[in-house]
Design a protein around this motif. Sequence first.
Motif, PDB file in Angstrom:
ATOM      1  N   LEU A  73       0.832  -1.206   0.000  1.00 37.67           N
ATOM      2  CA  LEU A  73       0.000   0.000   0.000  1.00 37.67           C
ATOM      3  C   LEU A  73       0.865   1.253   0.000  1.00 37.67           C
ATOM      4  O   LEU A  73       2.032   1.223   0.388  1.00 37.67           O
ATOM      5  N   PRO A  74       0.309   2.374  -0.465  1.00 38.07           N
ATOM      6  CA  PRO A  74       1.066   3.639  -0.436  1.00 38.07           C
ATOM      7  C   PRO A  74       1.418   4.028   0.999  1.00 38.07           C
ATOM      8  O   PRO A  74       0.685   3.743   1.946  1.00 38.07           O
ATOM      9  N   GLN A  75       2.551   4.689   1.126  1.00 39.33           N
ATOM     10  CA  GLN A  75       2.996   5.189   2.419  1.00 39.33           C
ATOM     11  C   GLN A  75       2.849   6.710   2.424  1.00 39.33           C
ATOM     12  O   GLN A  75       3.382   7.393   1.538  1.00 39.33           O
ATOM     13  N   ILE A  76       2.136   7.260   3.365  1.00 36.19           N
ATOM     14  CA  ILE A  76       1.864   8.695   3.433  1.00 36.19           C
ATOM     15  C   ILE A  76       2.315   9.207   4.787  1.00 36.19           C
ATOM     16  O   ILE A  76       1.960   8.644   5.828  1.00 36.19           O
ATOM     17  N   ASP A  77       3.115  10.271   4.773  1.00 28.65           N
ATOM     18  CA  ASP A  77       3.597  10.911   5.998  1.00 28.65           C
ATOM     19  C   ASP A  77       3.186  12.375   5.977  1.00 28.65           C
ATOM     20  O   ASP A  77       3.301  13.057   4.946  1.00 28.65           O
ATOM     21  N   GLY A  78       2.733  12.852   7.097  1.00 27.91           N
ATOM     22  CA  GLY A  78       2.416  14.275   7.231  1.00 27.91           C
ATOM     23  C   GLY A  78       3.545  14.999   7.934  1.00 27.91           C
ATOM     24  O   GLY A  78       4.279  14.418   8.739  1.00 27.91           O
ATOM     25  N   GLN A  79       3.705  16.274   7.595  1.00 25.23           N
ATOM     26  CA  GLN A  79       4.743  17.051   8.239  1.00 25.23           C
ATOM     27  C   GLN A  79       4.280  18.493   8.395  1.00 25.23           C
ATOM     28  O   GLN A  79       3.435  18.978   7.646  1.00 25.23           O
ATOM     29  N   GLY A  80       4.822  19.165   9.351  1.00 26.82           N
ATOM     30  CA  GLY A  80       4.505  20.563   9.583  1.00 26.82           C
ATOM     31  C   GLY A  80       5.624  21.232  10.359  1.00 26.82           C
ATOM     32  O   GLY A  80       6.358  20.572  11.094  1.00 26.82           O
ATOM     33  N   SER A  81       5.760  22.522  10.153  1.00 26.42           N
ATOM     34  CA  SER A  81       6.802  23.257  10.866  1.00 26.42           C
ATOM     35  C   SER A  81       6.348  24.698  11.065  1.00 26.42           C
ATOM     36  O   SER A  81       5.517  25.227  10.317  1.00 26.42           O
ATOM     37  N   ALA A  82       6.885  25.297  12.065  1.00 24.19           N
ATOM     38  CA  ALA A  82       6.642  26.716  12.353  1.00 24.19           C
ATOM     39  C   ALA A  82       7.971  27.345  12.731  1.00 24.19           C
ATOM     40  O   ALA A  82       8.656  26.854  13.633  1.00 24.19           O
ATOM     41  N   THR A  83       8.360  28.418  12.018  1.00 21.12           N
ATOM     42  CA  THR A  83       9.659  29.058  12.225  1.00 21.12           C
ATOM     43  C   THR A  83       9.455  30.551  12.457  1.00 21.12           C
ATOM     44  O   THR A  83       8.712  31.213  11.717  1.00 21.12           O
ATOM     45  N   ARG A  84      10.106  31.054  13.472  1.00 26.22           N
ATOM     46  CA  ARG A  84      10.099  32.498  13.724  1.00 26.22           C
ATOM     47  C   ARG A  84      11.529  32.986  13.570  1.00 26.22           C
ATOM     48  O   ARG A  84      12.444  32.445  14.182  1.00 26.22           O
ATOM     49  N   SER A  85      11.748  34.011  12.711  1.00 25.38           N
ATOM     50  CA  SER A  85      13.097  34.486  12.407  1.00 25.38           C
ATOM     51  C   SER A  85      13.160  36.003  12.510  1.00 25.38           C
ATOM     52  O   SER A  85      12.139  36.703  12.430  1.00 25.38           O
ATOM     53  N   SER A 129      18.655  44.170   6.075  1.00 26.84           N
ATOM     54  CA  SER A 129      17.293  44.472   5.636  1.00 26.84           C
ATOM     55  C   SER A 129      17.297  45.627   4.649  1.00 26.84           C
ATOM     56  O   SER A 129      18.044  46.613   4.811  1.00 26.84           O
ATOM     57  N   SER A 130      16.477  45.514   3.620  1.00 26.75           N
ATOM     58  CA  SER A 130      16.381  46.587   2.619  1.00 26.75           C
ATOM     59  C   SER A 130      15.747  47.830   3.186  1.00 26.75           C
ATOM     60  O   SER A 130      15.964  48.951   2.695  1.00 26.75           O
ATOM     61  N   SER A 131      14.953  47.634   4.247  1.00 27.88           N
ATOM     62  CA  SER A 131      14.312  48.801   4.865  1.00 27.88           C
ATOM     63  C   SER A 131      15.179  49.457   5.916  1.00 27.88           C
ATOM     64  O   SER A 131      14.836  50.523   6.434  1.00 27.88           O
ATOM     65  N   GLY A 132      16.275  48.871   6.236  1.00 26.67           N
ATOM     66  CA  GLY A 132      17.164  49.444   7.242  1.00 26.67           C
ATOM     67  C   GLY A 132      16.684  49.248   8.653  1.00 26.67           C
ATOM     68  O   GLY A 132      17.216  49.883   9.575  1.00 26.67           O
ATOM     69  N   THR A 133      15.720  48.402   8.867  1.00 24.52           N
ATOM     70  CA  THR A 133      15.207  48.145  10.228  1.00 24.52           C
ATOM     71  C   THR A 133      15.205  46.636  10.493  1.00 24.52           C
ATOM     72  O   THR A 133      15.222  45.814   9.575  1.00 24.52           O
ATOM     73  N   ASN A 134      15.184  46.311  11.764  1.00 23.98           N
ATOM     74  CA  ASN A 134      15.079  44.899  12.138  1.00 23.98           C
ATOM     75  C   ASN A 134      13.697  44.366  11.765  1.00 23.98           C
ATOM     76  O   ASN A 134      12.677  45.036  12.003  1.00 23.98           O
ATOM     77  N   ILE A 135      13.680  43.169  11.177  1.00 22.16           N
ATOM     78  CA  ILE A 135      12.403  42.596  10.741  1.00 22.16           C
ATOM     79  C   ILE A 135      12.250  41.217  11.398  1.00 22.16           C
ATOM     80  O   ILE A 135      13.131  40.365  11.316  1.00 22.16           O
ATOM     81  N   THR A 136      11.107  41.002  12.040  1.00 22.83           N
ATOM     82  CA  THR A 136      10.750  39.707  12.620  1.00 22.83           C
ATOM     83  C   THR A 136       9.592  39.115  11.823  1.00 22.83           C
ATOM     84  O   THR A 136       8.601  39.809  11.565  1.00 22.83           O
ATOM     85  N   SER A 137       9.744  37.836  11.438  1.00 28.74           N
ATOM     86  CA  SER A 137       8.702  37.215  10.611  1.00 28.74           C
ATOM     87  C   SER A 137       8.472  35.777  11.042  1.00 28.74           C
ATOM     88  O   SER A 137       9.317  35.158  11.694  1.00 28.74           O
ATOM     89  N   ASN A 138       7.304  35.252  10.667  1.00 27.77           N
ATOM     90  CA  ASN A 138       6.925  33.862  10.925  1.00 27.77           C
ATOM     91  C   ASN A 138       6.765  33.136   9.591  1.00 27.77           C
ATOM     92  O   ASN A 138       6.346  33.730   8.588  1.00 27.77           O
ATOM     93  N   LEU A 139       7.074  31.841   9.602  1.00 28.82           N
ATOM     94  CA  LEU A 139       6.888  31.019   8.414  1.00 28.82           C
ATOM     95  C   LEU A 139       6.282  29.682   8.853  1.00 28.82           C
ATOM     96  O   LEU A 139       6.825  28.997   9.711  1.00 28.82           O
TER      97      LEU A 139
END
Length: 492
Positions: free
Chosen positions: A102-114, A121-131
């Motif tokens: 039978l087919p093998q299926i795996d789920g995955q997920g991640s959350a990154t804060r950088s 930065s192109s804006s010259g300021t510190n940038i915090t983002s989530n992915l």
Amino acid sequence: MTKTPLACWAGIGLVAMTLAGCAVGPDYATPGQLLPGQWGNAPKTTKPLDAARLGGWWKKLGDRRLNEIVERAVAGNLDVASAKARIREARATRRQAIGALLPQIDGQGSATRSRSSAATSSSGTNITSNLYQAGFDASFELDLFGANYRNVEATTYGVDAADEDLRATLLTLIGDVATNYTEARGAQARIALARRTAASQRETEKLTRNRFTAGTASALDVERAAAQAATTEAAIPTLEASYAQSLHQLGILTGEAPTALAGLLGSGGPIPAARGTPPAGIPADVLVNRPDVRRAERQLAQATAKIGQAEAALYPSVSLTGKISTTALKTGDLAKNSSIGWSFGPTLSVPIFNGGELRAAVEVAEAQRDQSDAALRLAVLTALQDVENSLVNLAKERQRAGKLSAAATSYREAARLSRTLYQSGAASFLDVLDAERSLYSAEDTLLQSRVTATSNFVALNKALGGGWDRPVEVERKRVVDTNTGPHLRAAY
């Protein structure tokens, strides 16, 4: 966009179904067996033996305590527990093999804060983002040449072999219980005979002392009488040790302490005996009724399937892999069309050079198959030998017991006459001693013959394949684990 992967997987399933019938390696066929048409030591018949007639054969011995011990042994014997566990193992192994189809299926997920610094930065300021990322990876091996199919076939035969192994274990267990029980009763009977004989011989000694006091017997006669009584009494400890060994073995066979059955057997009882002889049927019956033969045949089938599994490795293999993933800066944007990506495609693997390893693996499997074939043929021959030997042994021992019974009757009368003649002065004391010694030997030998005859009856039923005829619960585990989910590790 989201419908495309589903359509692709539908196509993959269609291809898999199209190729599902392909397999390499030999297809198993039950080998023919050249067997005699009749038993050499049983009444001639052409009718196969109904296996149902062999079930519960020990009940024909008419001993309710033996029946009770058999029940306890089937429930508690540790060899039976191991055989049950092997069945569970074989069944789980088969489910593993099916999973590979039978087919093998795996789920995955991640959350990154950088955080990026102002210098980069192109804006010259510190940038915090989530992915945030989530998705599924799937793979499916097309069983083009039947490697996984042969594995399922082999494990299915393995389940059958494990079932037959349990039946063979039960057959051996019941035979061992009946044999040891018979030997225990035989030892008890011989102990009782030795005590009765020793008591009679002590009476003879007392009579001789009285005659010596009266001046009609010699001191030599007194000492001879005492020596014979002591010799008979000396046999009792050895017989008691023999009884204890049989008792202890019965305890182990039931999965209990060695002396667990002392209360059940301590009150004594007759030596079990069966008058009739179980029908032997025809030699071909051993192929159907003997679980060890059926187990060997299933193991041959399993070894044959493994040849195809090894041979499939010589051919190309194709796997289909696919992936669906979604990426977003916010959890609410996951699974939107704009953030979903997918990929799929086949992977082809072709064995080109492996130094002969794969071909050698096929030869190994073929050699193992030939070993299993030889083991099956040997199991059949051994079964035939067991039946023939048991038929002869039972018939001849019963003849011997009949002659011994007649001899014991004659010696009993001779002992009575010699004592009467001695008391009247018409016979010597040596005649009395010889008659008593001969009587004890004849009666003791007769008891041993009865034990042997019953043991041969047990052996014949085992040889024919008689065993436990009721369902056995195998799914219940003897060891129940607790607290198996996530928990804190114990400190060591």
